[in-house]
Structures are given as structure tokens and as C-alpha cells.
Design an enzyme around this catalytic site. Sequence first.
Site, PDB file in Angstrom:
ATOM      1  N   LYS A  20       0.835  -1.205   0.000  1.00  0.00           N
ATOM      2  CA  LYS A  20       0.000   0.000   0.000  1.00  0.00           C
ATOM      3  C   LYS A  20       0.869   1.252   0.000  1.00  0.00           C
ATOM      4  O   LYS A  20       0.606   2.200  -0.747  1.00  0.00           O
ATOM      5  CB  LYS A  20      -0.921  -0.016   1.220  1.00  0.00           C
ATOM      6  CG  LYS A  20      -1.862   1.188   1.312  1.00  0.00           C
ATOM      7  CD  LYS A  20      -2.936   0.971   2.352  1.00  0.00           C
ATOM      8  CE  LYS A  20      -2.433   1.159   3.764  1.00  0.00           C
ATOM      9  NZ  LYS A  20      -2.321   2.593   4.153  1.00  0.00           N
ATOM     10  N   SER A  21       1.909   1.260   0.813  1.00  0.00           N
ATOM     11  CA  SER A  21       2.763   2.448   0.915  1.00  0.00           C
ATOM     12  C   SER A  21       3.438   2.774  -0.409  1.00  0.00           C
ATOM     13  O   SER A  21       3.504   3.945  -0.828  1.00  0.00           O
ATOM     14  CB  SER A  21       3.828   2.236   2.000  1.00  0.00           C
ATOM     15  OG  SER A  21       3.235   2.035   3.260  1.00  0.00           O
ATOM     16  N   ARG A  25       2.711   6.159  -3.246  1.00  0.00           N
ATOM     17  CA  ARG A  25       3.795   7.037  -3.681  1.00  0.00           C
ATOM     18  C   ARG A  25       4.041   6.921  -5.180  1.00  0.00           C
ATOM     19  O   ARG A  25       4.291   7.927  -5.861  1.00  0.00           O
ATOM     20  CB  ARG A  25       5.059   6.707  -2.876  1.00  0.00           C
ATOM     21  CG  ARG A  25       4.939   7.142  -1.416  1.00  0.00           C
ATOM     22  CD  ARG A  25       5.830   6.336  -0.483  1.00  0.00           C
ATOM     23  NE  ARG A  25       5.825   6.855   0.884  1.00  0.00           N
ATOM     24  CZ  ARG A  25       4.866   6.612   1.774  1.00  0.00           C
ATOM     25  NH1 ARG A  25       3.828   5.848   1.432  1.00  0.00           N
ATOM     26  NH2 ARG A  25       4.945   7.117   2.996  1.00  0.00           N
ATOM     27  N   GLY A  93      -5.319   8.528   5.937  1.00  0.00           N
ATOM     28  CA  GLY A  93      -4.319   9.494   6.368  1.00  0.00           C
ATOM     29  C   GLY A  93      -3.190   9.637   5.374  1.00  0.00           C
ATOM     30  O   GLY A  93      -2.669  10.742   5.154  1.00  0.00           O
ATOM     31  N   ARG A 121      -7.178  13.768  13.155  1.00  0.00           N
ATOM     32  CA  ARG A 121      -5.785  13.362  12.937  1.00  0.00           C
ATOM     33  C   ARG A 121      -4.987  14.582  12.458  1.00  0.00           C
ATOM     34  O   ARG A 121      -5.320  15.207  11.454  1.00  0.00           O
ATOM     35  CB  ARG A 121      -5.716  12.210  11.928  1.00  0.00           C
ATOM     36  CG  ARG A 121      -6.528  11.004  12.396  1.00  0.00           C
ATOM     37  CD  ARG A 121      -6.619   9.911  11.363  1.00  0.00           C
ATOM     38  NE  ARG A 121      -5.328   9.259  11.134  1.00  0.00           N
ATOM     39  CZ  ARG A 121      -5.137   8.292  10.252  1.00  0.00           C
ATOM     40  NH1 ARG A 121      -6.154   7.859   9.513  1.00  0.00           N
ATOM     41  NH2 ARG A 121      -3.937   7.746  10.108  1.00  0.00           N
ATOM     42  N   SER A 167       4.584  12.764  12.447  1.00  0.00           N
ATOM     43  CA  SER A 167       4.302  11.868  11.316  1.00  0.00           C
ATOM     44  C   SER A 167       5.387  12.013  10.250  1.00  0.00           C
ATOM     45  O   SER A 167       5.663  13.120   9.793  1.00  0.00           O
ATOM     46  CB  SER A 167       2.940  12.190  10.698  1.00  0.00           C
ATOM     47  OG  SER A 167       2.720  11.400   9.546  1.00  0.00           O
ATOM     48  N   ASP A 311       2.870   0.167  12.855  1.00  0.00           N
ATOM     49  CA  ASP A 311       1.734  -0.606  12.372  1.00  0.00           C
ATOM     50  C   ASP A 311       1.787  -2.061  12.830  1.00  0.00           C
ATOM     51  O   ASP A 311       0.781  -2.780  12.753  1.00  0.00           O
ATOM     52  CB  ASP A 311       1.657  -0.552  10.844  1.00  0.00           C
ATOM     53  CG  ASP A 311       1.128   0.782  10.342  1.00  0.00           C
ATOM     54  OD1 ASP A 311       0.536   1.528  11.150  1.00  0.00           O
ATOM     55  OD2 ASP A 311       1.312   1.098   9.152  1.00  0.00           O
ATOM     56  N   LYS A 338      -3.999   7.186  14.810  1.00  0.00           N
ATOM     57  CA  LYS A 338      -4.238   6.336  13.647  1.00  0.00           C
ATOM     58  C   LYS A 338      -5.741   6.213  13.397  1.00  0.00           C
ATOM     59  O   LYS A 338      -6.525   7.044  13.845  1.00  0.00           O
ATOM     60  CB  LYS A 338      -3.590   4.965  13.872  1.00  0.00           C
ATOM     61  CG  LYS A 338      -2.067   5.003  13.982  1.00  0.00           C
ATOM     62  CD  LYS A 338      -1.423   5.315  12.632  1.00  0.00           C
ATOM     63  CE  LYS A 338       0.086   5.166  12.686  1.00  0.00           C
ATOM     64  NZ  LYS A 338       0.712   5.358  11.353  1.00  0.00           N
ATOM     65  N   GLU A 339      -6.150   5.174  12.666  1.00  0.00           N
ATOM     66  CA  GLU A 339      -7.571   4.987  12.388  1.00  0.00           C
ATOM     67  C   GLU A 339      -8.394   4.908  13.672  1.00  0.00           C
ATOM     68  O   GLU A 339      -9.573   5.268  13.697  1.00  0.00           O
ATOM     69  CB  GLU A 339      -7.779   3.748  11.525  1.00  0.00           C
ATOM     70  CG  GLU A 339      -7.411   3.929  10.068  1.00  0.00           C
ATOM     71  CD  GLU A 339      -5.920   3.865   9.787  1.00  0.00           C
ATOM     72  OE1 GLU A 339      -5.545   3.968   8.606  1.00  0.00           O
ATOM     73  OE2 GLU A 339      -5.112   3.736  10.738  1.00  0.00           O
ATOM     74  N   ARG A 342      -4.959   3.405  18.808  1.00  0.00           N
ATOM     75  CA  ARG A 342      -4.669   1.970  18.842  1.00  0.00           C
ATOM     76  C   ARG A 342      -4.227   1.482  20.216  1.00  0.00           C
ATOM     77  O   ARG A 342      -4.456   0.314  20.555  1.00  0.00           O
ATOM     78  CB  ARG A 342      -3.620   1.615  17.779  1.00  0.00           C
ATOM     79  CG  ARG A 342      -4.228   1.576  16.387  1.00  0.00           C
ATOM     80  CD  ARG A 342      -3.308   1.016  15.345  1.00  0.00           C
ATOM     81  NE  ARG A 342      -3.954   1.107  14.033  1.00  0.00           N
ATOM     82  CZ  ARG A 342      -3.312   1.309  12.901  1.00  0.00           C
ATOM     83  NH1 ARG A 342      -1.996   1.422  12.889  1.00  0.00           N
ATOM     84  NH2 ARG A 342      -3.975   1.380  11.762  1.00  0.00           N
ATOM     85  N   ARG A 384      -6.238  -2.605  10.985  1.00  0.00           N
ATOM     86  CA  ARG A 384      -5.164  -3.377  11.624  1.00  0.00           C
ATOM     87  C   ARG A 384      -5.646  -4.009  12.928  1.00  0.00           C
ATOM     88  O   ARG A 384      -5.181  -5.085  13.310  1.00  0.00           O
ATOM     89  CB  ARG A 384      -3.934  -2.504  11.841  1.00  0.00           C
ATOM     90  CG  ARG A 384      -3.433  -1.920  10.523  1.00  0.00           C
ATOM     91  CD  ARG A 384      -1.939  -1.814  10.417  1.00  0.00           C
ATOM     92  NE  ARG A 384      -1.557  -1.259   9.107  1.00  0.00           N
ATOM     93  CZ  ARG A 384      -1.441  -1.970   8.001  1.00  0.00           C
ATOM     94  NH1 ARG A 384      -1.659  -3.284   8.033  1.00  0.00           N
ATOM     95  NH2 ARG A 384      -1.105  -1.398   6.857  1.00  0.00           N
ATOM     96  N   LYS A 409      -9.827  -1.256   3.749  1.00  0.00           N
ATOM     97  CA  LYS A 409      -8.984  -0.055   3.753  1.00  0.00           C
ATOM     98  C   LYS A 409      -7.591  -0.337   3.209  1.00  0.00           C
ATOM     99  O   LYS A 409      -6.996   0.489   2.518  1.00  0.00           O
ATOM    100  CB  LYS A 409      -8.901   0.497   5.178  1.00  0.00           C
ATOM    101  CG  LYS A 409      -8.249   1.856   5.289  1.00  0.00           C
ATOM    102  CD  LYS A 409      -8.341   2.355   6.712  1.00  0.00           C
ATOM    103  CE  LYS A 409      -8.107   3.855   6.773  1.00  0.00           C
ATOM    104  NZ  LYS A 409      -6.794   4.262   6.289  1.00  0.00           N
TER     105      LYS A 409
END
Length: 422
Positions: A20-21, A25, A93, A121, A167, A311, A338-339, A342, A384, A409
Site C-alpha cells: 500500500k505504501s 507514492r 491518512g 488526525r 508523522s 503498524d 491512527k484509524e 490503537r 489493523r 482499507k
Amino acid sequence: MKAIRIRSSINETATIPGSKSITHRALIAAALADGESLLKGSLSCEDTLYTVNGLRELGARIVANENNMKVIGTGGRFEHASGIRSIYLGNSGTSYRLLLSTVSLAKGRYILNCTPRMQQRPVGELVKALNKLGAKATCTAKEEFPPVYINTKGIRGGRVELRGEQSSQFVSSLLLAAPYAEKDTEIQISGALISRPYVDITIDVMRRFGIQVHREGYRSFKIPGGQRYASCNISIEGDVSNASYFWAAAAVTGGTVTTRNINPYNTRQGDIAFLDILEQMGSRVEREKDQVTIHGGALSGIEVDMNEMPDMVPTLAAVALFARGKTVVRNVQHLRHKESDRLSSIVLEWSRLGGKVEELPDGLIIHGGKALSGIPVDPHDDHRMAMSLAVVGLKVPGVVIANEGCVKKSFPQFWQLWDKLQ
């Protein structure tokens, strides 16, 4: 509601979809490039599709399917927004923060909208940095938080300082847009930069698209202005964060799981270090060029700084429930943004299952070996959390996960692959 079926000793192979990361990008780099790029093995999930839709609003043409994305870039010449153009980015995010700088390269007025959770956030540090570099960005509802209104004619460039403890996405956001600034951009980091491997991923993607970044470790970055991304075809490796749940499945059941499409030797994904943690806890790890195999064993608790792979904290917290002794997790105070929060979410749900978990200002203490009983659990709309609770359910009968669809997600195929574990 998703009922998790307990397993005794798993022996399975799973092919992990793209990172995903890296996909986020690469999409931005390809959209800024001239010409057509092909992102092979890219991840289509809720988050990356928010990035796709945001880039489409800027004029990029993107065809996305489950395994590949074709991007016809803009060369940085975005469509001029007539009126105020709204771009909705949900609770992603990564999309929100990375696209704040990209949208600032455009000409016109934009507002980046999002879910109520995303409005909690912080983005203020990035907004301030963009304004120093010549954009005109304003938090419209609450200072430091989304939504953000941008009235921009591009980024001028110059020198800017960012605090590192909130971040790493703020740094990545500026890095991705900086080649299209009018002059050179220099980013100075004050304090310790969290989640540093994600900045390495950003710079590596930029390099693959032809952009140079001059750096002094994680203290300063200089990006020459006037550079242009070059279109290209790239292959995107599997998502190490998503592989971790399958590694954890082997660890807690004493079984064996092989994850394909993971290269433990060449990846820049920082979560690959979770393999070292599993080894310290008692699992045996086989590393090969394009796959990793985990053999579960007797587990023992550890003490670990998780700042560079936050994560992985929910995954580790799931494994730690079945380890002898206590597991101490530190230096992850940013997990509260985070979402879900956590740290608090883990304490609440693990305690409801019968676990003993202490919440620290910057981490957790999980006491392993407690008697657990399955009940309906709430992942707090956090992908997560849901996938980590699935790990717990392999050993604890009766675990039922509410809102199981939140895994879309980051990992839409998760339940399909999970249910195949035998």
C-alpha cells in the site's frame, strides 16, 4: 460480523498483494510524470483508490484494476480548478497527507474533505510548512486539523523545518511535491523522526521515477527544483505489513506459513524487522529471495521499541497474548492518531477477551498466558485491529469480529486468504 474459526497447527502458503505504501507514492510520481506509467502488482484498496480519485481530480488519467494501474501523467500541469473543487479522501491518512502537497502544486482553490475520524488526525505541521514554501493553506474547522482549504498558484520552494515526532508522512508529502517547486527545497527535521523507513520508501520511489534527493540521514533533505518525474513501468513488491498477520498465525498456532511476493533482503519496508521480533519470541524464520516462511514455536515475551514499525504493534499485541511472561512495547505514542487510538483500543478489546494489558503513555505491557474467552469484539473501524483480532481468534474459540469489512482499507483480499488457512 465475522466468526473466526480456531486452528490447531496451520501449514499454508499465501501470496501477499502489493504494498500500500509503495502504491500511494508511485501513483503520485506517475501522475506528476509526463507520459504513461504502468504500476505492476499495485494494490487496489480503499486507501489507494482515494489517492487515485484525488489525482484524477487534478487531471491524471488512471485505469486501476486488482493487480495493475496504468497512469497517464500530467507532467505537473494540473487542470485549473474553477470555483472551489472538493476532493474527498475518506479516512486515508496517507492519501490526505501526501496529496496536501501535491494539490498545492496546482492552480486554483481546493478543499480536501474527509471522515470525522480523519478530522481528529493532525496535519497542522504540514500546513504550516506548505505556507512557508509559498502555498496558501488553511485548516477550516479546527486549527491543526482537516479539512484543509488550499488557494494556490504552486509551490515556491525554500527552506522549511518540520518536527519529526508527529508523522513521517509530512516529510514524504513535501519530498514528493518538491521537484516541481520553482526553486530548490530544503527540509530540516527537528527532534527524532518517527517511522523513518517510510521516508526511505518515498525516496526510493522518487529515484525509480528519475528524481534526485540529497540527504543527511534523517536530519535534512534537499531537493533541486526544476526536476521532472520520468514515466516508467515498475513492479511493486508485496505488502510486508499485511504479511505480518500470516506470520503471526504461524507463531500463535505452532504451525508453518509461507508468504510469497515478499523479499526480505531487498525491501525498504521497515516492517520487515517484525521477523526479528518473532525470532526473539521463539519462532523460526526462513528467508528466501521472494518468500518468507515462519515456523511457530514456544513463545516468550520481549521488550521492544516499535517506533520505526508502529503498524506492527497490534500484530505483536496479538502474539504476545500467547507468549510466556510479559511483552513491553514502547515509543509509539503516535499510535493514538491512527484509524483509532490503537493503544486504548488494544487495551479495551484484549481486556474484554480476558487478557491483562496495561496502557502506558507511549506503549503497552501485555501479560501473556492468561485464560482467554471468545466474545464479539469491536475493531473500532480500524483495519489493523480487525486483522490482529483474527490472529487471536485462531486460538480462542468464539471470537466474532464486528465490522469485518474495515479491512478493505488496506487488504480487500484478507478474509479470502485467511479462510484458506488450514
